[in-house]
Design a protein around this motif. Structure first.
Motif, PDB file in Angstrom:
ATOM      1  N   TRP A  30      -3.460  15.268  26.041  1.00 29.28           N
ATOM      2  CA  TRP A  30      -3.405  16.161  24.889  1.00 29.28           C
ATOM      3  C   TRP A  30      -1.991  16.304  24.340  1.00 29.28           C
ATOM      4  N   THR A  68      -2.223  22.609  23.431  1.00 30.88           N
ATOM      5  CA  THR A  68      -3.258  23.618  23.653  1.00 30.88           C
ATOM      6  C   THR A  68      -4.201  23.710  22.464  1.00 30.88           C
ATOM      7  N   ALA A  82      -6.532  20.603  22.378  1.00 31.39           N
ATOM      8  CA  ALA A  82      -7.515  20.690  23.461  1.00 31.39           C
ATOM      9  C   ALA A  82      -8.598  21.710  23.123  1.00 31.39           C
ATOM     10  N   TRP A 107     -10.813  20.287  20.356  1.00 35.03           N
ATOM     11  CA  TRP A 107     -11.709  19.254  20.858  1.00 35.03           C
ATOM     12  C   TRP A 107     -12.874  19.882  21.626  1.00 35.03           C
ATOM     13  N   GLU A 108     -12.616  20.905  22.400  1.00 30.65           N
ATOM     14  CA  GLU A 108     -13.698  21.542  23.156  1.00 30.65           C
ATOM     15  C   GLU A 108     -14.738  22.134  22.207  1.00 30.65           C
TER      16      GLU A 108
END
Length: 347
Positions: free
Chosen positions: A33, A45, A48, A51-52
Motif C-alpha cells: 500500500w 492508510t 488501503a 480498497w477495502e
C-alpha cells in the motif's frame, strides 16, 4: 430514499480516486500500500481503506489463476430452449471448470469460457456436461489457440502517467499459445495457494500460509517460484457497468493467416480491447471490446475498419450481462457476489 439507503448507494460506485486505485492495482496487483499510495499521491492508510470498501462492496477485486500456457481453453456458444436461459446460465456458473459465463444478444444465448486438461477431456466436458444440461439445444466450440490479450492485460487508464513510475514496469502484451494438454500440472501445494489467491489475490504471506495450511516461509517461496516461472497470473477486475463501461461486444472475425499474429498483437494494444484470441474455425480471431455505450459501437468498428483493412467482421454479439468472470459470480450490475473455486472437469 432514507439517509441509510443514500449512504449505501454512495458506497456502491466509483470515485475518480477509486478508479485510479484500480488502475494502479492492475499495473501491480500485489504491490504494498505504501507504493500504491505514492503512485496516487495519497497515504497508504487511505488507499488501503478505500480498497477495502471497493472489495467489500464487490466493486473491485484481485484474483489469481493459472497462466494461459498451461491451459486447454475453449469458448463455447450455447443455444438454449425457450425459457431455459436462466436455469442453464446458473448451472454453467456453478461448474468450476467454466471460468466465465456471459448472456448474449446474438445468434446464440450464452458464451461459456471453459478449461480442461486436454482436448479429449474438453470434448467430453462440452458435449457431456454442457450439452447434457436440461434446456440446452446445441453447442458450438471454438478452441483457443493463441492468446494475444486477456482481462489481466486490460487497463482502466485512470491513473496519472506519473504514477506509473512508482510501480513495477507495466506488463507488455505478448502472445501465448494455449496448451493442447497439461504437461506439468501444479503440485497439490500450489493448487492450494492458487485457490486461496483466487479468492483474494492480495493475501499477505502470513494469511496465505494460514489459508493454505503451510508456513509463511513456504507460502512465500512457492508463490515467488510460480511468479518467476510465469505459472500464475494476477489481475485486478472491477464492476465495469458501474465504471461507465456498460457495453461489451464480442466480434467473430476472419484474418488471413499471414496477418493473424500482427493483427492480434495490434488489437491487444487498443484501449477498448479486453480479449484478442485466435481460435479454430473459419472465423479465426475473437475480439472482445468494453465500450461506454451502444453509441460507441459504430465509432469503434470504424476504427477497426481503418486500422485493420484485412480484418473481416463476421458477427457482432452484444453481452446482456456477465454472470461469471474468472470464477467471480456477478450480479446484473456487475458487482461480485461470490466465488467458485476453479477445478478441472473429471470426465
Amino acid at each position: 430514499m432514507t439517509p441509510d439507503s443514500r449512504s449505501a448507494a454512495a458506497d456502491v460506485r466509483f470515485s475518480e480516486l477509486d478508479l485510479a486505485l484500480v488502475d494502479a492495482l492492475q499495473a501491480a496487483p500485489r504491490a504494498p500500500w505504501s507504493q500504491i499510495g505514492r503512485a496516487l499521491g495519497v497515504d497508504a492508510t487511505t488507499v488501503a481503506r478505500r480498497w477495502e470498501r471497493l472489495r467489500a462492496n464487490g466493486l473491485a477485486w484481485v484474483t489469481a489463476y493459472s497462466a494461459a500456457k498451461s491451459a486447454t481453453v475453449a469458448y463455447v456458444e450455447v443455444r438454449c430452449r425457450p425459457r431455459a436461459l436462466e436455469s442453464v446460465s446458473r448451472a454453467l456458473a456453478d461448474m468450476p471448470w467454466v471460468f466465465s459465463v456471459d448472456e448474449t444478444a446474438g445468434d446464440f444465448d450464452l458464451l461459456a469460457s471453459v478449461a480442461a486438461t486436454d482436448l479429449p477431456s474438453l470434448g467430453r466436458s462440452v458435449h457431456g456436461l454442457i450439452g447434457g444440461l436440461k434446456g440446452v439445444r446445441s453447442t458450438r466450440t471454438r478452441l483457443g489457440i493463441t492468446l494475444y490479450s486477456e482481462g489481466g492485460d486490460w487497463r482502466v487508464r485512470a491513473m496519472e502517467p506519473s504514477g506509473h513510475a512508482e510501480l513495477s514496469a507495466p506488463r507488455t502484451s505478448a502472445s501465448t499459445v494455449y496448451s493442447a494438454r497439461t504437461h506439468h500440472p501444479h503440485a497439490p501445494e500450489d493448487h492450494v495457494l492458487l485457490a486461496a489467491l483466487g479468492v483474494d489475490g492480495r493475501l499477505g504471506y502470513t494469511e496465505l500460509g494460514a489459508a493454505a495450511g503451510m508456513s509463511e516461509h513456504t507460502a512465500r517461496r512457492r508463490l515467488q517460484r510460480m511468479v518467476r516461472d510465469g505459472d500464475i497470473t494476477f489481475r485486478c477486475d472491477l464492476a465495469h457497468p458501474l465504471a461507465g463501461l456498460s457495453t461489451v461486444v464480442l466480434y467473430r472475425t476472419a484474418v488471413p493467416h499471414t496477418h493473424l499474429a500482427a493483427t492480434g498483437n495490434a488489437l491487444a494494444r487498443m484501449e477498448e480491447v479486453r480479449l484478442a484470441v485466435s481460435v479454430s474455425g473459419s472465423d479465426n480471431l475473437l475480439v472482445m471490446a468494453w465500450l461506454r455505450g451502444l453509441h460507441a459501437i459504430d465509432p469503434f468498428e470504424a476504427q477497426l475498419a481503418e486500422r485493420f483493412p484485412q480484418l473481416k467482421v463476421s458477427d457482432r454479439t452484444v453481452f446482456l450481462r456477465s454472470r461469471k468472470r474468472m470464477g467471480r459470480l456477478l450480479d446484473p450490475t456487475g458487482l461480485a457476489t461470490g466465488h467458485v473455486p476453479f477445478a478441472l472437469p473429471r470426465v
